[in-house]
Scaffold this motif. Structure first.
Motif, short mmCIF file in Angstrom:
data_model
loop_
_atom_site.label_atom_id
_atom_site.label_comp_id
_atom_site.label_asym_id
_atom_site.label_seq_id
_atom_site.Cartn_x
_atom_site.Cartn_y
_atom_site.Cartn_z
N THR A 1 8.40 7.12 6.25
CA THR A 1 7.13 6.84 5.59
C THR A 1 6.03 7.66 6.26
O THR A 1 5.83 7.55 7.47
N PHE A 2 5.35 8.46 5.49
CA PHE A 2 4.29 9.33 6.01
C PHE A 2 3.01 8.51 6.14
O PHE A 2 2.52 7.93 5.17
N LEU A 3 2.48 8.45 7.35
CA LEU A 3 1.22 7.75 7.58
C LEU A 3 0.48 8.44 8.71
O LEU A 3 1.07 9.09 9.57
N MET A 4 -0.84 8.34 8.68
CA MET A 4 -1.69 8.95 9.69
C MET A 4 -2.77 7.96 10.11
O MET A 4 -3.10 7.04 9.36
N PHE A 5 -3.30 8.20 11.32
CA PHE A 5 -4.36 7.35 11.84
C PHE A 5 -5.54 8.22 12.26
O PHE A 5 -5.36 9.35 12.72
N THR A 6 -6.73 7.66 12.13
CA THR A 6 -7.93 8.36 12.56
C THR A 6 -8.05 8.27 14.08
O THR A 6 -7.27 7.59 14.75
N ASP A 7 -9.08 8.94 14.64
CA ASP A 7 -9.35 8.87 16.07
C ASP A 7 -9.67 7.44 16.51
O ASP A 7 -9.59 7.12 17.69
N GLY B 1 -8.09 4.74 15.43
CA GLY B 1 -6.93 3.88 15.27
C GLY B 1 -6.81 3.24 13.90
O GLY B 1 -6.01 2.33 13.71
N MET B 2 -7.58 3.70 12.93
CA MET B 2 -7.53 3.14 11.58
C MET B 2 -6.63 4.00 10.70
O MET B 2 -6.65 5.24 10.80
N PRO B 3 -5.83 3.37 9.83
CA PRO B 3 -4.96 4.16 8.95
C PRO B 3 -5.76 5.01 7.97
O PRO B 3 -6.79 4.58 7.45
N VAL B 4 -5.28 6.22 7.73
CA VAL B 4 -5.92 7.12 6.77
C VAL B 4 -5.51 6.71 5.36
O VAL B 4 -4.34 6.46 5.08
N ASN B 5 -6.47 6.63 4.46
CA ASN B 5 -6.19 6.33 3.07
C ASN B 5 -6.02 7.63 2.28
O ASN B 5 -6.72 8.61 2.53
N PHE B 6 -5.12 7.60 1.31
CA PHE B 6 -4.88 8.77 0.46
C PHE B 6 -5.47 8.53 -0.92
O PHE B 6 -5.39 7.42 -1.47
N TYR B 7 -6.04 9.63 -1.47
CA TYR B 7 -6.75 9.53 -2.74
C TYR B 7 -6.15 10.51 -3.76
O TYR B 7 -5.16 11.18 -3.49
N ASN B 8 -6.77 10.59 -4.93
CA ASN B 8 -6.21 11.37 -6.03
C ASN B 8 -5.96 12.83 -5.66
O ASN B 8 -4.99 13.44 -6.11
N ASP B 9 -6.82 13.41 -4.83
CA ASP B 9 -6.70 14.83 -4.52
C ASP B 9 -5.68 15.12 -3.40
O ASP B 9 -5.57 16.24 -2.94
N HIS B 10 -4.95 14.09 -2.96
CA HIS B 10 -3.94 14.29 -1.92
C HIS B 10 -2.54 14.46 -2.49
O HIS B 10 -1.56 14.50 -1.73
N TYR B 11 -2.41 14.59 -3.79
CA TYR B 11 -1.09 14.64 -4.42
C TYR B 11 -0.21 15.76 -3.85
O TYR B 11 0.91 15.53 -3.40
N ASP B 12 -0.72 16.99 -3.84
CA ASP B 12 0.07 18.13 -3.36
C ASP B 12 0.40 17.99 -1.88
O ASP B 12 1.50 18.33 -1.44
N LEU B 13 -0.56 17.52 -1.10
CA LEU B 13 -0.32 17.32 0.33
C LEU B 13 0.82 16.35 0.57
O LEU B 13 1.73 16.60 1.38
N LEU C 1 9.72 10.18 2.49
CA LEU C 1 10.07 9.67 1.16
C LEU C 1 8.97 8.81 0.56
O LEU C 1 8.83 8.73 -0.66
N PHE C 2 8.19 8.15 1.43
CA PHE C 2 7.08 7.31 0.98
C PHE C 2 5.84 7.65 1.80
O PHE C 2 5.95 8.32 2.85
N ALA C 3 4.69 7.18 1.35
CA ALA C 3 3.45 7.38 2.09
C ALA C 3 2.67 6.08 2.11
O ALA C 3 2.75 5.26 1.20
N ARG C 4 1.90 5.89 3.17
CA ARG C 4 1.04 4.73 3.35
C ARG C 4 -0.22 5.19 4.09
O ARG C 4 -0.11 5.97 5.01
N LYS C 5 -1.41 4.85 3.66
CA LYS C 5 -1.80 3.89 2.65
C LYS C 5 -2.36 4.64 1.46
O LYS C 5 -3.17 5.54 1.63
N ASP D 1 0.81 -1.22 0.00
CA ASP D 1 0.00 0.00 0.00
C ASP D 1 0.84 1.27 0.00
O ASP D 1 0.29 2.37 0.05
N CYS D 2 2.17 1.14 -0.02
CA CYS D 2 3.05 2.31 0.03
C CYS D 2 3.35 2.81 -1.38
O CYS D 2 3.31 2.06 -2.36
N ALA D 3 3.68 4.10 -1.47
CA ALA D 3 4.09 4.70 -2.73
C ALA D 3 5.10 5.79 -2.46
O ALA D 3 5.05 6.47 -1.41
N ALA D 4 6.04 5.97 -3.38
CA ALA D 4 7.03 7.03 -3.25
C ALA D 4 6.36 8.38 -3.43
O ALA D 4 5.52 8.56 -4.31
#
Length: 525
Positions: A240-246, A248-260, A267-271, A100-103
């Protein structure tokens, strides 16, 4: 130049794995893949066939069935590391990834980043002293043996756990190691990986211990690296950049998160969401772009917390148990200055204190370093002050030997305002409404971590209306609460109008109130 061997643990989506392997190895790096033995055999066969002609890809020689929270995840990682060490003698760094990771940076930027410091990147916080574990069992993860998977065999898991507790079958942690905890997404140098693999062969006692701990992928590498590597060669962070919700679930990244994603210090992001096809495509093209430049603002986590928190603010309708039958005192008067611009409120209450000689305390529930007398420890932290708010205020009234006290409170602290307004004491509020320029809001966003010095102007343009709306929302909530004795002092009004409100608020003469209102540079930023 750094050459990376990516350690990929995966169990699904063979086409995505093939694409990820081709993209990362096209830049001259390597990949060692462990594909879960629980997964479909035809999926693994497809991956092996597609990557068979790629000399920069190898596979763990032994695939095992992996389960969340089990030692199997650590063993799968060790198997992939051993394959990578043997297959890629030129690899200088070993970077842990999932499918689920990407550069989120280019290959050139990634290599330059790793070349700039000869260190290992791994989160490793003291297991017992840190607050890394927020909920659930802590010491029990280590001192009891965990033979079954909690998710697949919950009855056996909890039965054996309860039996050990009942019989007192605890065990000691190996005496010469200090257990650490942190994220499983690390980047280690070759020498460190070689030391770890040698450690696994020579320290059978430690290996036996970790094999039956719970969630060892958060403790094994973190502990062993800290045991083997000098502290000054470890950076306690993940790349690896990753975040969790309140929840405890990992935050998913979508098409509009490119600039963020590009602006984060990682260097990488998940998920990355499986549906984010456009995002994956853009990030893939970016990895091959050696000319790409990046503005690092690193506001992602604080921005996510801010935006998801909006609209979730609730009101506390019942008294805390320690506040039952507590009151500040029927004959006491608490005067609260409510203002979003703390420096304005501080100037105002400082002038009030000098003119009236009434004790005044600035933002004691919002600012950790507020000057407070020693009250036996209740004043030691914001958490304690807020939890024991009424007891603290009673002690301050007693300390200053007064029945009148002025304090500053941020308008976001609506629960505090409700609490004090419901007390049997007399509570007055003076809300100071200021004008907020874009420059001030930008500075505010930087101070609270919503933006950084390198945050793009386009991001700020989208963010500022949200912050301004949030401030207005806080003010609206205060008016909607319909507090008794609420007065509103607006920046644009004349000093005489200010003086009229201040006279009522402090119960002083108009002359003295005007002296307060005419404070120099009161609203200056």
């Amino acid at each position: 130049m750094a050459k990376i061997a990516f350690i990929l643990l995966c169990h699904k989506d063979p086409d995505a794995i093939i694409g990820q392997a081709r993209m990362l190895t096209a830049a001259g790096d390597y990949m060692s893949i462990h594909f879960d033995a629980r997964a479909k055999p035809e999926h693994f066969a497809r991956i092996k066939a597609a990557l068979a002609d790629n000399p920069n890809v190898t596979f763990a020689r032994k695939r095992i069935r992996c389960g969340w929270g089990e030692w199997s995840l650590v063993q799968a990682t060790l198997n992939a590391l051993e394959a990578a060490i043997d297959a890629f003698p030129r690899a200088t760094h070993f970077y842990m990834l999932s499918g689920d990771c990407a550069a989120i940076k280019s290959a050139a930027y990634t290599h330059d980043f790793l070349d700039s410091h000869d260190v290992d990147y791994i989160e490793s916080f003291d297991y017992f002293e840190s607050d890394w574990i927020k909920t659930g069992i802590k010491e029990e993860r280590l001192i009891y043996r965990h033979f079954f998977n909690e998710r697949r065999q919950p009855k056996r898991y909890y039965a054996t756990f309860a039996l050990q507790k009942w019989l007192g079958l605890t065990r000691a942690i190996p005496h010469d190691i200090q257990v650490q905890i942190g994220s499983q997404w690390w980047c280690l140098r070759r020498r460190t990986v070689e030391w770890i693999l040698n450690f696994t062969r020579t320290r059978r006692d430690v290996m036996r211990f970790f094999r039956t701990t719970w969630i060892p992928d958060e403790t094994f590498f973190q502990t062993v690296v800290r045991h083997l590597v000098p502290e000054n060669e470890i950076r306690t962070r993940t790349l690896t950049f990753l975040m969790f919700t309140d929840y405890g679930m990992p935050v998913n990244f979508y098409n509009d998160h490119y600039d963020l994603l590009l602006s984060q210090d990682a260097l990488f992001a998940r998920k990355i969401s499986p549906e984010a096809v456009e995002l994956k495509s853009r990030l893939g093209a970016l990895y091959a772009d050696d000319t790409a430049r990046f503005q690092i603002s690193d506001e992602g986590r604080s921005l996510f917390k801010f935006l998801t928190g909006r609209g979730r603010i609730g009101r506390r309708f019942a008294s805390r148990f320690w506040e039952t039958e507590s009151t500040l005192g029927r004959d006491r008067e608490l005067m609260i200055v409510v203002c979003k611009k703390w420096h304005v409120a501080k100037r105002l209450v400082d002038r009030m204190r000098k003119v009236t000689n009434v004790p005044a305390i600035e933002y004691l529930f919002n600012e950790e370093n507020t000057a407070l007398p020693d009250l036996g420890g209740i004043q030691a932290s914001l958490e304690k002050r807020t939890r024991h708010r009424r007891a603290l205020m009673r002690m301050l009234f007693d300390y200053y030997d007064t029945d009148r006290l002025i304090v500053c409170i941020d308008p976001a602290s609506l629960d505090l305002l409700h609490d004090f307004a419901s007390d049997r004491s007399t509570t007055k509020m003076l809300e100071v409404q200021c004008n907020f320029s874009d420059e001030f809001l930008t500075g505010h966003a930087t101070r609270v971590g919503l933006a950084g010095e390198q945050t793009p102007a386009e991001t700020l343009e989208r963010l500022l209306p949200t912050i301004r709306g949030d401030i207005n929302f806080e003010s609206d909530r205060i008016r909607d609460a319909e507090f008794d004795n609420l007065m509103i002092l607006r920046e644009g009004d004349q000093p005489e109008q200010h003086a009229s409100l201040i006279a009522r608020f402090l119960d002083i003469s108009p002359d003295k109130a005007l002296e307060v209102a005419r404070s120099e540079h009161l609203f200056a930023d």
